[in-house]
Design a protein around this motif. Sequence first.
Motif, mmCIF file in Angstrom:
data_model
loop_
_atom_site.group_PDB
_atom_site.id
_atom_site.type_symbol
_atom_site.label_atom_id
_atom_site.label_comp_id
_atom_site.label_asym_id
_atom_site.label_seq_id
_atom_site.Cartn_x
_atom_site.Cartn_y
_atom_site.Cartn_z
ATOM 1 N N PRO A 1 0.810 -1.226 0.000
ATOM 2 C CA PRO A 1 0.000 0.000 0.000
ATOM 3 C C PRO A 1 0.840 1.271 0.000
ATOM 4 O O PRO A 1 0.556 2.207 -0.760
ATOM 5 C CB PRO A 1 -0.828 -0.132 1.286
ATOM 6 N N ALA A 2 1.880 1.316 0.822
ATOM 7 C CA ALA A 2 2.742 2.500 0.856
ATOM 8 C C ALA A 2 3.464 2.682 -0.472
ATOM 9 O O ALA A 2 3.631 3.817 -0.951
ATOM 10 C CB ALA A 2 3.750 2.380 1.994
ATOM 11 N N GLU B 1 0.996 4.081 -2.905
ATOM 12 C CA GLU B 1 0.741 5.488 -2.608
ATOM 13 C C GLU B 1 1.850 6.373 -3.172
ATOM 14 O O GLU B 1 1.582 7.453 -3.710
ATOM 15 C CB GLU B 1 0.606 5.692 -1.099
ATOM 16 N N ASP C 1 -3.720 11.521 -4.609
ATOM 17 C CA ASP C 1 -3.419 11.554 -3.181
ATOM 18 C C ASP C 1 -3.783 10.211 -2.558
ATOM 19 O O ASP C 1 -4.306 9.311 -3.221
ATOM 20 C CB ASP C 1 -4.150 12.712 -2.490
ATOM 21 N N ARG C 2 -3.525 10.049 -1.250
ATOM 22 C CA ARG C 2 -3.722 8.753 -0.597
ATOM 23 C C ARG C 2 -5.170 8.294 -0.673
ATOM 24 O O ARG C 2 -5.456 7.118 -0.934
ATOM 25 C CB ARG C 2 -3.290 8.838 0.857
ATOM 26 N N SER C 3 -6.089 9.202 -0.466
ATOM 27 C CA SER C 3 -7.501 8.832 -0.486
ATOM 28 C C SER C 3 -7.948 8.418 -1.879
ATOM 29 O O SER C 3 -8.645 7.411 -2.053
ATOM 30 C CB SER C 3 -8.345 10.006 0.022
ATOM 31 N N ALA D 1 -6.456 5.014 -2.743
ATOM 32 C CA ALA D 1 -7.141 3.923 -2.054
ATOM 33 C C ALA D 1 -8.470 3.611 -2.719
ATOM 34 O O ALA D 1 -8.846 2.440 -2.874
ATOM 35 C CB ALA D 1 -7.347 4.277 -0.580
ATOM 36 N N ARG E 1 -9.611 -1.548 1.692
ATOM 37 C CA ARG E 1 -9.696 -0.149 2.091
ATOM 38 C C ARG E 1 -10.256 -0.124 3.503
ATOM 39 O O ARG E 1 -11.383 -0.551 3.756
ATOM 40 C CB ARG E 1 -10.592 0.636 1.143
ATOM 41 N N ASP F 1 -10.602 3.806 7.966
ATOM 42 C CA ASP F 1 -10.077 5.167 7.894
ATOM 43 C C ASP F 1 -9.894 5.648 6.463
ATOM 44 O O ASP F 1 -9.392 6.747 6.224
ATOM 45 C CB ASP F 1 -8.742 5.253 8.636
ATOM 46 N N MET G 1 -7.895 4.361 4.269
ATOM 47 C CA MET G 1 -6.569 4.079 3.757
ATOM 48 C C MET G 1 -6.462 2.623 3.292
ATOM 49 O O MET G 1 -7.209 1.757 3.735
ATOM 50 C CB MET G 1 -5.514 4.361 4.825
ATOM 51 N N LEU G 2 -5.502 2.370 2.442
ATOM 52 C CA LEU G 2 -5.307 1.050 1.849
ATOM 53 C C LEU G 2 -4.451 0.185 2.757
ATOM 54 O O LEU G 2 -3.449 0.637 3.313
ATOM 55 C CB LEU G 2 -4.625 1.215 0.486
ATOM 56 N N THR G 3 -4.833 -1.090 2.893
ATOM 57 C CA THR G 3 -4.049 -2.050 3.670
ATOM 58 C C THR G 3 -3.941 -3.353 2.896
ATOM 59 O O THR G 3 -4.746 -3.635 2.003
ATOM 60 C CB THR G 3 -4.681 -2.333 5.044
#
Length: 408
Positions: free
Chosen positions: A311-312, A315, A324-326, A329, A359, A362, A364-366
């Motif tokens: 995920p990082a 990103e 962006d991150r959102s 994701a 997702r 929060d 964010m992606l995991t």
Amino acid sequence: MTTVATAGTLHDLGEADLDALLAGVREDLVRTPGAVDVPRIARVLRAQGRVLGAAATLELTSRVRDHVDGLGPLQGLVAPGVTDLLVNDDGTVWVDDADGLREAGLHLGPAEARDLAVRLATSGGRRLDDAVPWADAHLPSGIRFHAVLPPLSPGGAILSLRLPSRERLGLADLERLGALTPSVLEVLRALVRSRVPFLVTGGTGTGKSTLLAAMLHEAPPHERIVVVEDVLELAVDHPHVVHLQSRHANSEGAGAVDLTALVRQSLRMRPDRIVLGECRGGEVRELLQALNTGHDGGCGTVHANTAADVPARLEALGALGGLDRSALAAQVASALEVVVHLGRRDGVRVLEEIAVLRRGTDGMLTAETALRSRAQTLQEGPAAGALAARLRTAPVGVAPRAPGRRAA
């Protein structure tokens, strides 16, 4: 007339004589383009006043061909199982094979390494000189080549060559070699059969391209696969594969075609599966958009240390594409589902983990572990049930849930 050897061997042929012969062959090639064969070698030998027996001439022809058309002094290191040949700036040569990275006991002088680098870059259609001191090319032999010249290198030229496998390995072959367990093999086949979009991840030299090609071999033969790469590397054994390769700018800085443009072009080529050989820049945005427009089963490779780091990594790549991150994701949640992560243990390439991309609450992606390989056995992770439900099967004893779209 000077006799260099008359006993049918090359024992008396020194390096200076070989260098002179190579120079003569290159001059002869300029005058008369064509193959390096026995008649050409004999003609150059006569012009230089040299005499060799028939057996020595055949042996010399092979050596000169290696220098002119092959890898020169590195040609003797090419052997089954060798995946990489590396020349460092101090002239030392290293080999990567099934036993891991080791020194080859060969040394190239600065001029020899530079000449080899420039020749290989030219054969791959790339410029390599003081004005453009680096090159990344695909050689006619299928070798992926990269070189850096001084002053970017503090010593001599640095060469990195990735050798293609002499055989196209399937999933069954990878199982036989110890990279996969039988249970993992069936999971990978189910991933392809279910048209689940996935990423193959891992560090350098972990076999990402080899595994991706083996998985694509499992795609139904009627499907059209469009492969987009910066440098041709994926050798897919499938009856309907189309390759697109990016183009670097010419010496005037014009004519470049990047991966982003090629992914867009692939959408107009009636693909059943879009494959991005390696995601390493803003082109990941185009891939995600393509997979969100009804192109199921797409895939690619990404460099990452672990599945949890994907995920990082995505990103960071998405940021290069303006996401962006959102936003990243949200795109990944509906475009990519599974991560297949590879590693190396004692020189052996193995599949370490299969994870499911989610997702979180929060936004964010995991990446949540579904299956983890430990000592040739599979251990189920928190996402094992979700993976089995998506594949509509229970490959490792996990009861499948009712089919349906996965939660974001």
